[in-house]
Enzyme design. Structure first.
Site, mmCIF file in Angstrom:
data_model
loop_
_atom_site.group_PDB
_atom_site.id
_atom_site.type_symbol
_atom_site.label_atom_id
_atom_site.label_comp_id
_atom_site.label_asym_id
_atom_site.label_seq_id
_atom_site.Cartn_x
_atom_site.Cartn_y
_atom_site.Cartn_z
ATOM 1 N N GLN A 168 1.820 -5.769 -3.370
ATOM 2 C CA GLN A 168 2.162 -5.836 -1.937
ATOM 3 C C GLN A 168 3.554 -5.240 -1.679
ATOM 4 O OE1 GLN A 168 1.370 -9.384 -3.087
ATOM 5 N NE2 GLN A 168 -0.651 -9.572 -2.266
ATOM 6 N N LYS A 222 2.211 2.286 -5.041
ATOM 7 C CA LYS A 222 2.850 1.800 -6.274
ATOM 8 C C LYS A 222 1.982 2.106 -7.494
ATOM 9 C CE LYS A 222 2.813 -2.273 -4.501
ATOM 10 N NZ LYS A 222 2.448 -1.946 -3.122
ATOM 11 N N ASP A 269 0.813 -1.223 0.000
ATOM 12 C CA ASP A 269 0.000 0.000 0.000
ATOM 13 C C ASP A 269 0.846 1.272 0.000
ATOM 14 O OD1 ASP A 269 -2.265 -1.753 0.465
ATOM 15 O OD2 ASP A 269 -1.661 -1.801 2.559
ATOM 16 N N ASN A 300 -5.391 -9.534 -4.320
ATOM 17 C CA ASN A 300 -5.265 -8.983 -2.959
ATOM 18 C C ASN A 300 -4.600 -7.619 -2.993
ATOM 19 O OD1 ASN A 300 -2.952 -10.260 -3.820
ATOM 20 N ND2 ASN A 300 -2.433 -11.185 -1.869
ATOM 21 N N ALA A 301 -3.977 -7.302 -4.137
ATOM 22 C CA ALA A 301 -3.405 -5.971 -4.286
ATOM 23 C C ALA A 301 -4.509 -5.072 -4.798
ATOM 24 C CB ALA A 301 -2.284 -6.022 -5.303
ATOM 25 N N GLY A 302 -4.584 -3.879 -4.276
ATOM 26 C CA GLY A 302 -5.577 -2.940 -4.792
ATOM 27 C C GLY A 302 -4.886 -1.643 -5.116
ATOM 28 N N HIS A 303 -4.658 -1.380 -6.383
ATOM 29 C CA HIS A 303 -4.011 -0.130 -6.748
ATOM 30 C C HIS A 303 -5.074 0.916 -7.018
ATOM 31 C CE1 HIS A 303 -0.235 -2.009 -6.778
ATOM 32 N NE2 HIS A 303 -0.367 -2.639 -7.913
HETATM 33 P P1 GDP Z 1 -0.527 0.477 -3.803
HETATM 34 O O1 GDP Z 1 -1.161 -0.841 -3.566
HETATM 35 O O2 GDP Z 1 0.923 0.482 -3.427
HETATM 36 O O3 GDP Z 1 -0.764 1.022 -5.166
HETATM 37 O O4 GDP Z 1 -1.178 1.493 -2.802
HETATM 38 P P2 GDP Z 1 -2.731 1.820 -2.570
HETATM 39 O O5 GDP Z 1 -3.364 2.187 -3.855
HETATM 40 O O6 GDP Z 1 -3.380 0.777 -1.742
HETATM 41 O O7 GDP Z 1 -2.601 3.037 -1.589
HETATM 42 C C1 GDP Z 1 -2.131 4.213 -1.971
HETATM 43 C C2 GDP Z 1 -3.233 5.233 -1.742
HETATM 44 O O8 GDP Z 1 -2.643 6.482 -1.595
HETATM 45 C C3 GDP Z 1 -4.185 5.383 -2.911
HETATM 46 O O9 GDP Z 1 -5.459 5.695 -2.422
HETATM 47 C C4 GDP Z 1 -3.612 6.555 -3.693
HETATM 48 O O10 GDP Z 1 -4.568 7.270 -4.445
HETATM 49 C C5 GDP Z 1 -3.085 7.396 -2.587
HETATM 50 N N1 GDP Z 1 -1.902 8.181 -2.888
HETATM 51 C C6 GDP Z 1 -0.868 7.872 -3.719
HETATM 52 N N2 GDP Z 1 0.081 8.830 -3.631
HETATM 53 C C7 GDP Z 1 -0.353 9.723 -2.705
HETATM 54 C C8 GDP Z 1 0.205 10.918 -2.138
HETATM 55 O O11 GDP Z 1 1.316 11.336 -2.446
HETATM 56 N N3 GDP Z 1 -0.549 11.546 -1.186
HETATM 57 C C9 GDP Z 1 -1.763 11.111 -0.788
HETATM 58 N N4 GDP Z 1 -2.415 11.791 0.140
HETATM 59 N N5 GDP Z 1 -2.312 9.984 -1.297
HETATM 60 C C10 GDP Z 1 -1.611 9.311 -2.224
#
Ligand code: GDP
Length: 432
Positions: free
Chosen positions: A226, A16, A13, A38-41
């Site tokens: 992840q 990425k 999370d 299980n990954a949610g981007h």
């Molecule tokens: P991933 O699985 O690594 O892609 O991460 P997630 O999508 O689960 O979590 C990242 C969350 O942070 C998402 O809701 C993004 O929209 C948000 N996000 C990404 N970069 C930033 C940032 O620089 N600042 C903020 N406040 N949110 C961000």
């Protein structure tokens, strides 16, 4: 060589999805190589939110080819839904934009049932799985009874393989978990319409496609799911996921050699989060942690579960740099720390009265360590509208410099909000 791996440097999370999305405008291919739904981007484009679980984040750029490689475990029902949502939102107009490996393992409803039954039986000692059937599907792969994508297009093979795969499962469902056994014919009826919808995307050999792309100098991004500390071998075992999440897994999951990778970008948040059970040395169980959770919207994109929050952990990050071979870093969610008087950073651990700088390999040691926290001054300015590094408050720059110096890896990208435009560029990705 033009293969770049994007890997989570913490417990997942890290953001990425946003970074892959930003970079994929310049990529020719984006490849998912491990994990499952299980990954949610979460991606935000022009204020519209898209959550992707299986389809690579590059799909939002029509010119970027996306590949789901053999190392991924595919929830075929979820994937069909994701494809349909993307299509109804105007993406994926050309089916050739997405290729799915014929040899990828598929997840069927019985994997999810098994996941849930086991987690229920474990009760107090839960691993914290997302209940998506990922673990049981990887187990089947290792036990050589997995159903792979190509099987769902061949009725006879599918029936034979399902019968074999269900022999043990049905016995387990009936005797141990007191559940109904799975009927192969009904399951085949359920699979048929999904197979039809996935047919346009299947590829006989995604490894060859990626290999050729790299050979021809195309820009290929490998999108990790992840994070490092959830790796089956190198994470905080047993509180880990069932696949290998470190950068080397990009080669294994895709079917390319390590010499095809030129850079490994580690994605890290400006603080730390973790979902589910397991050791978390810098966790803040107070109102500060609560504040990070609400300010950073730290709730799982897949499960909605609240994420545990804490200070940045440089010991864990140095470990991530080592096991992944991270060459460059992206620092995400700097905006979330705005408003704090002081910001803590863990620079070492104390284990049984001794100061250590290495991440302990035993989860039990990690449970016992005390983090050594150094505090730095915070900033009050809103960072979310910034477009230039020079405009960062002095204290924010000091925080970034401190992290970069401590980790000994260049921080190439700083993110100050979820949107594409909220990205401060330090160095373009596809250069040396
Ligand atoms: P991933 O699985 O690594 O892609 O991460 P997630 O999508 O689960 O979590 C990242 C969350 O942070 C998402 O809701 C993004 O929209 C948000 N996000 C990404 N970069 C930033 C940032 O620089 N600042 C903020 N406040 N949110 C961000």
């Amino acid at each position: 060589m033009s293969g770049i791996v994007i890997v989570g440097a913490q417990w997942g999370d890290e953001g990425k999805g946003k970074i892959v999305d930003v970079f994929s405008a310049k990529a020719d291919y984006v490849v998912r190589y491990q994990g499952g739904a299980n990954a949610g981007h979460t991606l935000v484009v022009n204020g519209v939110k898209t959550v992707l679980h299986l389809v690579p984040s590059g799909i939002l750029h029509p010119e970027t080819n996306c590949i789901i490689a053999s190392g991924v475990v595919i929830d075929i029902e979820g994937l069909v839904k994701e494809i349909e949502t993307l299509k109804s939102n105007g993406y994926l107009a050309n089916p050739k934009q997405l290729l799915i490996s014929d040899s990828a393992t598929i997840i069927l409803p019985y994997h999810k049932v098994l996941d849930a039954a086991r987690e229920k039986a474990l009760d107090g000692a839960k691993i914290g799985t997302t209940g998506k059937g990922i673990g049981p599907a990887y187990e089947d792969r290792a036990a050589r009874r997995a159903i792979v994508l190509s099987d769902i297009f061949e009725k006879d093979t599918l029936k034979e393989k399902l019968e074999l795969a269900l022999l043990e499962k049905n016995a387990l469902f009936q005797s141990t978990y007191k559940l109904e056994s799975v009927n192969v014919d009904e399951l085949m009826k359920w699979i048929a319409p999904l197979a039809e919808k996935l047919a346009p995307y299947r590829s006989r050999d995604t490894s060859a496609v990626v290999h050729k792309a790299i050979k021809n100098g195309k820009k290929v991004l490998f999108e990790g799911a992840q994070g490092t500390l959830l790796d089956i071998l190198h994470g905080t075992y047993p509180y880990v996921t069932s696949s290998s999440t470190v950068a080397g897994s990009a080669c294994i999951g895709t079917g390319i050699g390590p010499t095809s990778i030129s850079k490994v970008i580690g994605i890290m948040k400006a603080y730390t989060t973790r979902v589910g059970s397991g050791p978390f040395p810098t966790e803040l169980k107070d109102e500060l942690g609560e504040r990070m959770r609400s300010q950073g919207h730290e709730f799982g994109a897949t499960t909605g579960r609240p994420r545990r929050c804490g200070w940045l952990d440089l010991v864990a990050l140095r470990y991530a740099i080592r096991v992944n071979g991270i060459t460059n870093l992206a620092l995400i969610k700097m905006d979330v720390l705005t408003g704090l008087d002081k910001i803590g950073v863990c620079t070492a651990y104390e284990l049984d009265g001794e100061i250590i700088h290495e991440f302990p390999s035993k989860a039990a040691d990690l449970e016992r360590i005390k983090p050594v926290i150094e505090y730095m001054p915070g900033w009050k300015e809103d960072l979310t509208k910034l477009t230039n590094l020079k405009d960062l408050p002095r204290t924010a720059t000091s925080y970034i410099d401190f992290i970069g110096n401590q980790l000994g890896a260049p921080i190439d990208v700083i993110s100050v909000g979820p949107g594409r435009e909220q990205t401060l560029w330090v160095k373009p990705l596809f250069t040396n």
